[in-house]
Design an enzyme around this catalytic site. Structure first.
Site, mmCIF file in Angstrom:
data_model
loop_
_atom_site.group_PDB
_atom_site.id
_atom_site.type_symbol
_atom_site.label_atom_id
_atom_site.label_comp_id
_atom_site.label_asym_id
_atom_site.label_seq_id
_atom_site.Cartn_x
_atom_site.Cartn_y
_atom_site.Cartn_z
ATOM 1 C CB CYS A 1 -1.685 -10.582 3.872
ATOM 2 S SG CYS A 1 -2.652 -9.726 2.656
ATOM 3 N NE ARG B 1 3.118 -9.567 7.589
ATOM 4 C CZ ARG B 1 4.167 -10.157 7.033
ATOM 5 N NH1 ARG B 1 5.206 -10.451 7.768
ATOM 6 N NH2 ARG B 1 4.170 -10.465 5.760
ATOM 7 C CD1 TRP C 1 -2.849 -3.207 4.240
ATOM 8 C CD2 TRP C 1 -2.353 -3.643 2.111
ATOM 9 N NE1 TRP C 1 -2.461 -2.031 3.643
ATOM 10 C CE2 TRP C 1 -2.165 -2.263 2.340
ATOM 11 C CE3 TRP C 1 -2.110 -4.140 0.822
ATOM 12 C CZ2 TRP C 1 -1.743 -1.394 1.354
ATOM 13 C CZ3 TRP C 1 -1.684 -3.264 -0.146
ATOM 14 C CH2 TRP C 1 -1.512 -1.913 0.118
ATOM 15 C CG ASN D 1 0.338 -13.345 3.415
ATOM 16 O OD1 ASN D 1 -0.847 -13.349 3.731
ATOM 17 N ND2 ASN D 1 1.311 -13.176 4.277
ATOM 18 N N GLY D 2 -0.039 -12.392 -0.986
ATOM 19 C CA GLY D 2 0.496 -12.202 -2.337
ATOM 20 C C GLY D 2 -0.616 -11.833 -3.307
ATOM 21 C CD GLU E 1 12.467 8.495 6.940
ATOM 22 O OE1 GLU E 1 12.130 8.331 5.756
ATOM 23 O OE2 GLU E 1 12.095 7.734 7.847
ATOM 24 C CE LYS F 1 8.809 7.359 9.326
ATOM 25 N NZ LYS F 1 9.724 6.791 8.411
ATOM 26 C CD GLU G 1 5.731 6.315 6.728
ATOM 27 O OE1 GLU G 1 5.938 5.277 6.096
ATOM 28 O OE2 GLU G 1 6.491 6.710 7.630
ATOM 29 C CG HIS H 1 13.108 26.742 -8.583
ATOM 30 N ND1 HIS H 1 13.345 27.700 -9.547
ATOM 31 C CD2 HIS H 1 14.292 26.575 -7.939
ATOM 32 C CE1 HIS H 1 14.614 28.068 -9.495
ATOM 33 N NE2 HIS H 1 15.205 27.394 -8.531
ATOM 34 C CE LYS I 1 8.318 -2.168 10.012
ATOM 35 N NZ LYS I 1 8.786 -0.774 9.997
#
Ligand code: G6P
Length: 614
Positions: A2, A27, A75, A101-102, A487, A491, A494, A510, A609
């Site tokens: 948010c 964000r 969000w 926000n929160g 990583e 990427k 995402e 395995h 973000k």
């Protein structure tokens, strides 16, 4: 996650608020809204599901006049993404409007209590509870808004950054924070509000970061007033922000992510500036000078972080253990904070966070601190919550990162961790002079080597087209290549929404080997280092099952070229610095696959973000 924007002053608020929301789009969000008080003291709230441009369309024919307003990108946490659940939320009488926000953890209990008093709710959000509660307290006890806000904040459990408008007091915005950041910009007879400084910097560089538990009374024509939760007045500490607009705009690139990938050589030079002395090949980190004993005599390092930062931590573990011979654990902050970890004096907890606001990392820091550990922050956003609660730290100085998928922050974190390892190892004498000098020299050469890698962009763009068909990708690496594989896979998933997994190459046998067929692209990190032969065998195993191998290799490698489907040659470097080189083509691969698939690279679905809720 948010975003908050606010304005009060002499200009029309609406254009400033909309521009601010656009600056916060990075964000990640799913709906947006705005509240304005016009000259006849009407409090108008407009909100829509979707993008800020949808909000603008919805407002086109509406009264958006007024020189005071608040705006929000949401969000979703409580209640689906919808116009009704978007912020701002009115109070029952519609005299008040709030953005938040929160997360309010006890909202359900508070909501039931208010419903029993006859208050009707319009949304499913936790946020609406705050504004309804404030109005209830205000009217029942006939209190001014500040006192009512302060009483209600005492009752809230959870995290918040809020801003409130009152139709009857069009000269004031009340704002407060606990665990979620809030920045107030101070202009000429005007104030700006932001969940970070990006919506503010084009108007003023003078800001006040509101402290946890404090309430700001932002009044037109008066000085900024800040009180703590017990109504004791505090003097605001005005700071200067030193990032400019150019840093948060795309500068000719199609996406922020691409810009940020290309910025990496310069970012790393900034990150090392003043820390690596090229004349005497020495690393100087202020934190290691100021807190030498704590760091050099650490019993153990525990690195906490989330997402990409956690991956950087895995590289940090290998560098610190190799060079300093101090044991290092790397933990997901979200797990660490809830499992009563054995941590205490003698431990150094390194908090890795680009935003410096990730709720789980912040909570992990608070926990470790309460148990007596020494806390070292490695963050990017200056003045964010984590750097303010740590004992010491080093900023990565890579500039604002806007693309949701982290790129330059990752390489910045790895660089700072490497410098930290070098500085501590030198003090501990666990490194020879030759080794120390060779790593420092090579670290210094990395930006130029990265520039060489970036020249592969067109090649990688072309090969990316060949792989857009895939539903799954496997990434393999060993040693320093393993976190790079993780990583790379992160990427890709995402931003292209292709399922991708990173694995230590030897673990393939395995489990993941069962997935390999002629449809499966397997990206292998295969530099010519101590593990080379072993990785080569892994490639053979993939090929024997007809997997399609994309191999990242050292320049001039002939053996892998013979068996891989695609080979990307990269400049040689020291093994411990390979992540800084090998990550770049993986960022470009993910970027181009996502672009080919028509995905929203900078704001991928469902992601945020800055994850300010747990
Ligand atoms: C979110 C972002 C990731 C980031 C992670 C940790 O998930 O989308 O890119 O790696 O948070 O964020 P931090 O700011 O703590 O590094």
């Amino acid at each position: 996650m948010c975003g908050i924007v606010g304005y009060i002053g002499k200009q029309q608020a609406y254009p400033i608020l909309i521009k601010g929301l656009k600056r916060l789009e990075y964000r990640g969000y799913d709906s947006a809204g705005v509240a304005l008080i016009n000259d006849s003291s009407s409090l108008n709230v407009y909100k829509t599901k979707g993008r800020v441009k949808n909000l603008e369309e919805a407002c086109a024919e509406k009264d958006t006049s007024g020189s005071v307003g608040i705006a929000h990108t949401r969000w979703a946490t409580h209640g689906e993404p919808s116009a009704v659940n978007a912020h701002p939320h009115y109070s029952q009488s519609k005299n008040l409007a709030i953005i938040h926000n929160g997360i309010i953890e006890n909202y359900s209990d508070l909501k039931s209590r208010l419903q029993e008093k006859g208050i009707e709710f319009r949304s499913d959000t936790d946020t609406e509870v705050i504004v309804q509660f404030i109005e209830y307290v205000q009217t029942r006890k006939n209190l001014d808004l500040l006192t009512a806000v302060s009483i209600v904040l005492h009752e809230l459990i959870g995290a918040y950054a809020i801003a409130i408008l009152d139709r009857r007091h069009p000269d004031t915005i009340i704002a407060a924070r606990k665990q979620s950041p809030l920045v107030i910009g101070i202009g000429d007879d005007e104030f700006f509000l932001g969940s970070d400084a990006s919506p503010i910097v084009e108007y003023t560089n003078r800001v006040v970061y509101l402290e946890d538990g404090n309430i700001a009374v932002i009044k037109r024509g008066e000085d900024l007033k800040i009180v703590d939760i017990h109504n004791i007045e505090m003097s605001p500490e005005v700071k200067t922000v030193d990032f400019n607009l150019g840093q948060i705009e795309k500068g000719g690139y199609a996406h922020f992510m691409l810009k940020e990938i290309f910025e990496q050589p310069d970012c790393l030079s900034n990150c090392m500036r003043g820390r690596i002395n090229t004349e005497c090949d020495r690393v100087t980190l202020n934190a290691v000078i100021d807190f030498k004993d704590r760091l050099v005599n650490a019993k153990r390092f525990i690195i906490v972080g989330c997402g990409t930062s956690w991956h950087a931590g895995l590289i940090g573990k290998q560098v610190i253990e190799t060079l300093c011979r101090i044991p290092v654990e790397v933990e997901y902050a979200s797990e660490f904070r809830y499992r009563n970890p054995v941590v205490g004096e003698g431990d150094v907890v390194i908090a890795l966070s680009q935003s410096g606001e990730t709720a789980d990392t912040l909570a992990a820091v608070e926990l470790a601190k309460s148990k007596g550990a020494f806390i070292y922050g490695i963050c990017n956003a200056i003045g964010a919550s984590i750097p303010r609660v740590t004992h010491t730290g080093s900023y990565i100085h890579v500039g604002p990162e806007i693309g949701v998928a982290s790129t330059k922050a990752f390489t910045g974190q790895v660089t700072v961790l490497t410098m930290l390892a070098l500085a501590v190892a030198k003090e501990r004498k666990t490194i020879t002079d030759e080794e120390y000098i060779s790593i420092v020299k090579e670290l210094n050469a990395i930006p130029d080597k990265m520039r060489e890698v970036l020249k592969l962009n067109d090649t990688i763009a072309n090969l990316s087209r060949l792989f857009t068909y895939a539903h799954n990708f496997l990434y393999l690496g060993r040693g320093f290549g393993y976190p790079v594989a993780l990583e790379g896979a992160l990427k890709l998933k995402e931003i292209s929404y292709i399922h991708a997994e990173g694995y230590p190459a030897a673990e393939m046998k395995h489990g993941p080997i069962a997935l390999i067929d002629s449809d499966m692209p397997v990206v292998v990190i295969a530099p010519r280092n101590a593990m080379y032969e072993k990785v080569l065998s892994n490639i053979q195993e993939v090929k024997a099952r007809h997997g399609r191998v994309i191999a990242l290799v050292s320049k001039g490698d002939e053996s892998i070229r013979k068996c891989a489907d695609v080979v990307i040659e990269l400049p040689d470097t020291l093994e411990c610095l390979e992540p800084l080189i090998y990550t770049i083509p993986l960022q470009m691969l993910a970027y181009h696959v996502a672009v080919c698939k028509g995905k929203d690279v900078d704001q991928p679905r469902n992601l945020a973000k800055s994850v300010t809720v747990e």
